[in-house]
Scaffold this active site. Structure first.
Site, PDB file in Angstrom:
ATOM      1  N   HIS A   1      52.043  58.444  45.269  1.00 48.02           N
ATOM      2  CA  HIS A   1      52.177  58.171  43.833  1.00 48.02           C
ATOM      3  C   HIS A   1      50.829  58.218  43.129  1.00 48.02           C
ATOM      4  CE1 HIS A   1      53.057  56.267  40.013  1.00 48.02           C
ATOM      5  NE2 HIS A   1      52.037  55.460  40.259  1.00 48.02           N
TER       6      HIS A   1
ATOM      7  N   ASP B   1      35.766  63.563  42.357  1.00 45.01           N
ATOM      8  CA  ASP B   1      36.356  63.089  43.601  1.00 45.01           C
ATOM      9  C   ASP B   1      36.197  61.581  43.646  1.00 45.01           C
ATOM     10  OD1 ASP B   1      34.389  62.125  46.085  1.00 45.01           O
ATOM     11  OD2 ASP B   1      33.332  63.205  44.492  1.00 45.01           O
TER      12      ASP B   1
ATOM     13  N   CYS C   1      57.223  59.402  36.158  1.00 46.12           N
ATOM     14  CA  CYS C   1      56.495  60.043  37.256  1.00 46.12           C
ATOM     15  C   CYS C   1      57.468  60.811  38.145  1.00 46.12           C
ATOM     16  CB  CYS C   1      55.749  58.990  38.075  1.00 46.12           C
ATOM     17  SG  CYS C   1      54.847  59.662  39.490  1.00 46.12           S
TER      18      CYS C   1
ATOM     19  N   CYS D   1      58.543  57.389  43.076  1.00 50.27           N
ATOM     20  CA  CYS D   1      59.208  57.046  41.816  1.00 50.27           C
ATOM     21  C   CYS D   1      60.599  57.666  41.709  1.00 50.27           C
ATOM     22  CB  CYS D   1      58.349  57.478  40.641  1.00 50.27           C
ATOM     23  SG  CYS D   1      56.809  56.523  40.468  1.00 50.27           S
TER      24      CYS D   1
ATOM     25  N   ASP E   1      30.945  67.113  51.060  1.00 52.80           N
ATOM     26  CA  ASP E   1      29.811  66.258  50.731  1.00 52.80           C
ATOM     27  C   ASP E   1      28.758  66.440  51.825  1.00 52.80           C
ATOM     28  OD1 ASP E   1      28.073  64.265  50.008  1.00 52.80           O
ATOM     29  OD2 ASP E   1      29.628  62.776  49.635  1.00 52.80           O
TER      30      ASP E   1
ATOM     31  N   CYS F   1      56.798  61.790  41.373  1.00 51.93           N
ATOM     32  CA  CYS F   1      56.468  61.696  42.799  1.00 51.93           C
ATOM     33  C   CYS F   1      57.660  61.138  43.576  1.00 51.93           C
ATOM     34  CB  CYS F   1      55.233  60.828  43.005  1.00 51.93           C
ATOM     35  SG  CYS F   1      55.563  59.053  42.972  1.00 51.93           S
TER      36      CYS F   1
ATOM     37  N   GLY G   1      26.716  64.507  53.307  1.00 53.29           N
ATOM     38  CA  GLY G   1      26.446  63.424  54.246  1.00 53.29           C
ATOM     39  C   GLY G   1      25.337  62.504  53.801  1.00 53.29           C
ATOM     40  N   GLY G   2      24.653  62.852  52.726  1.00 47.75           N
ATOM     41  CA  GLY G   2      23.526  62.049  52.270  1.00 47.75           C
ATOM     42  C   GLY G   2      23.897  60.629  51.917  1.00 47.75           C
TER      43      GLY G   2
ATOM     44  N   GLN H   1      19.656  64.013  40.236  1.00 44.99           N
ATOM     45  CA  GLN H   1      19.404  62.598  40.501  1.00 44.99           C
ATOM     46  C   GLN H   1      18.453  62.051  39.425  1.00 44.99           C
ATOM     47  OE1 GLN H   1      20.887  60.594  42.452  1.00 44.99           O
ATOM     48  NE2 GLN H   1      21.837  61.822  44.055  1.00 44.99           N
TER      49      GLN H   1
END
Length: 374
Positions: free
Chosen positions: A334, A265, A303, A308, A91, A305, A93-94, A188
């Site tokens: 998880h 993200d 699941c 779980c 990213d 993971c 930084g804005g 934008q």
């Protein structure tokens, strides 16, 4: 263009693709865990990879302050520094700079701000943001932009968007094209279709390796976000990846994939993991609640993971109530695993031409709510 993006299959507006970078391949649609300061919180790098994540996100603002981009570069770049061999998107930084409010001063050339941690003065311009991301060795660099506030009137949104477009052109000129590396422009314009259209056209004329949609998930609500995507996404090039920044909950991601978004993200799954919140196929749960105290069942029986496979809701509840670090670690793992399960399901559904039925089943299961308490 320096990044390779192959569009493998479509189902309506939804896309199944493959993004090839200097540090590996990313199957899309994809969710990028957020590793703001060079780490995905409460996770080891190999644990992040075991969830199925193929790309992570770092942040220019935080890494330029601590430990410093030049230091990271001297130590071999961010991949080596954080022991993540796969692709990294940074990213610009804005968003962080604009959120400082009284600590920053905006001018047509860039932003001067004081560090919220020690008060030291710094400056970010489109060129410096690109330079920092290059020093970090990011596979995908994001254009430096002004993140429009919410709510915002159209004239203010227009002024902000046009400044971001000027900065996008400057950042593009500063970016060094290299095989496997790319620069994304950010559309934008808040919720205003004409502004979004103007922004998209401007960025396409400049020419980028990918196109992000920014300035959403800032309080406008899911319906408005989807309406904005409906008008914006069709205007973006079909042969470039599309990234919806900072989104979001699983239902947000599913709806955005349906509308043609490829990349996501959000801090939500990791932040939730540190605050006792779990994401499941039947919606969100709070492991702090007493209903889990004597429950020997896993968070989600389907699941795979470690939380779980090896631990009960009762144990996780105990860890959280005892403020043990392991509770945050297991629940974060998880949540990230669940998010990647959603992405795997979406990719498979698009490949099979069955996205509509997959979404219907997803929404029906989410509406069930958590399994009955014991």
């Amino acid at each position: 263009m320096s990044l390779s993006f192959d569009l493998l299959r479509t189902d309506g507006a939804a896309r199944r693709g493959r993004l090839t970078t200097a540090h590996g391949t990313v199957e899309t649609p994809t969710f990028m865990p957020v590793g703001t300061a060079g780490t995905v919180k409460a996770m080891m790098p190999q644990s992040v990879a075991e969830t199925g994540a193929q790309i992570v996100l770092g942040n220019t603002f935080h890494l330029m302050l601590k430990p410093g981009a030049e230091r990271v570069a001297a130590l071999g770049g961010l991949h080596k520094f954080m022991n993540w061999p796969g692709p990294i998107l940074t990213d610009s930084g804005g968003f962080q700079v604009m959120s400082l409010k009284e600590l920053r001063k905006l001018d047509p050339d860039g932003v001067t701000f004081r560090s919220p941690s020690d008060g030291s003065q710094h400056r970010l311009t489109p060129e410096r943001s690109v330079e920092i991301q290059n020093l970090l060795d990011a596979d995908i660099t994001m254009s430096f932009d002004e993140c429009t506030t919410w709510p915002v009137e159209e004239p203010v949104a227009a002024e902000s968007m046009r400044l971001s477009m000027k900065w996008a052109a400057r950042g593009r000129r500063a970016f060094e094209d290299r095989p496997g590396y790319g620069l994304f422009g950010i559309v934008q314009g808040s919720i205003y279709p004409a502004l979004r259209s103007e922004s998209a056209k401007t960025l396409i004329d400049i020419g980028f390796d990918g196109y992000a949609v920014g300035g959403l998930a800032v309080g406008e609500g899911q319906a408005m976000m989807f309406a904005t995507l409906d008008t914006t996404v069709p205007q973006l090039p079909a042969d470039r990846p599309r990234y919806l920044m900072g989104v979001g909950r699983p239902a947000d991601i599913v709806g955005a994939v349906k509308r043609g978004i490829d990349m996501f993200d959000c801090v939500m799954p990791t932040r939730a993991g540190r605050t006792a919140q779990g994401f499941t196929r039947r919606g969100e749960i709070n492991l702090r609640n007493a209903r889990h105290r004597d429950d020997p069942r896993p968070i989600d029986e389907r699941c795979g993971c470690p939380a779980c496979r090896h631990h009960s809701r009762a144990y996780l509840h105990h860890l959280i109530r005892s403020e043990e670090i392991l509770g945050a670690m297991l629940l974060t793992w998880h949540n990230l695993h669940y998010y990647q399960d959603v992405m795997r399901g979406l990719r498979s559904a698009i490949e099979g031409g069955s996205l509509c039925s997959w979404i219907a089943a997803f929404e029906s299961e989410q509406a069930l709510g958590d399994i009955p308490a014991i």
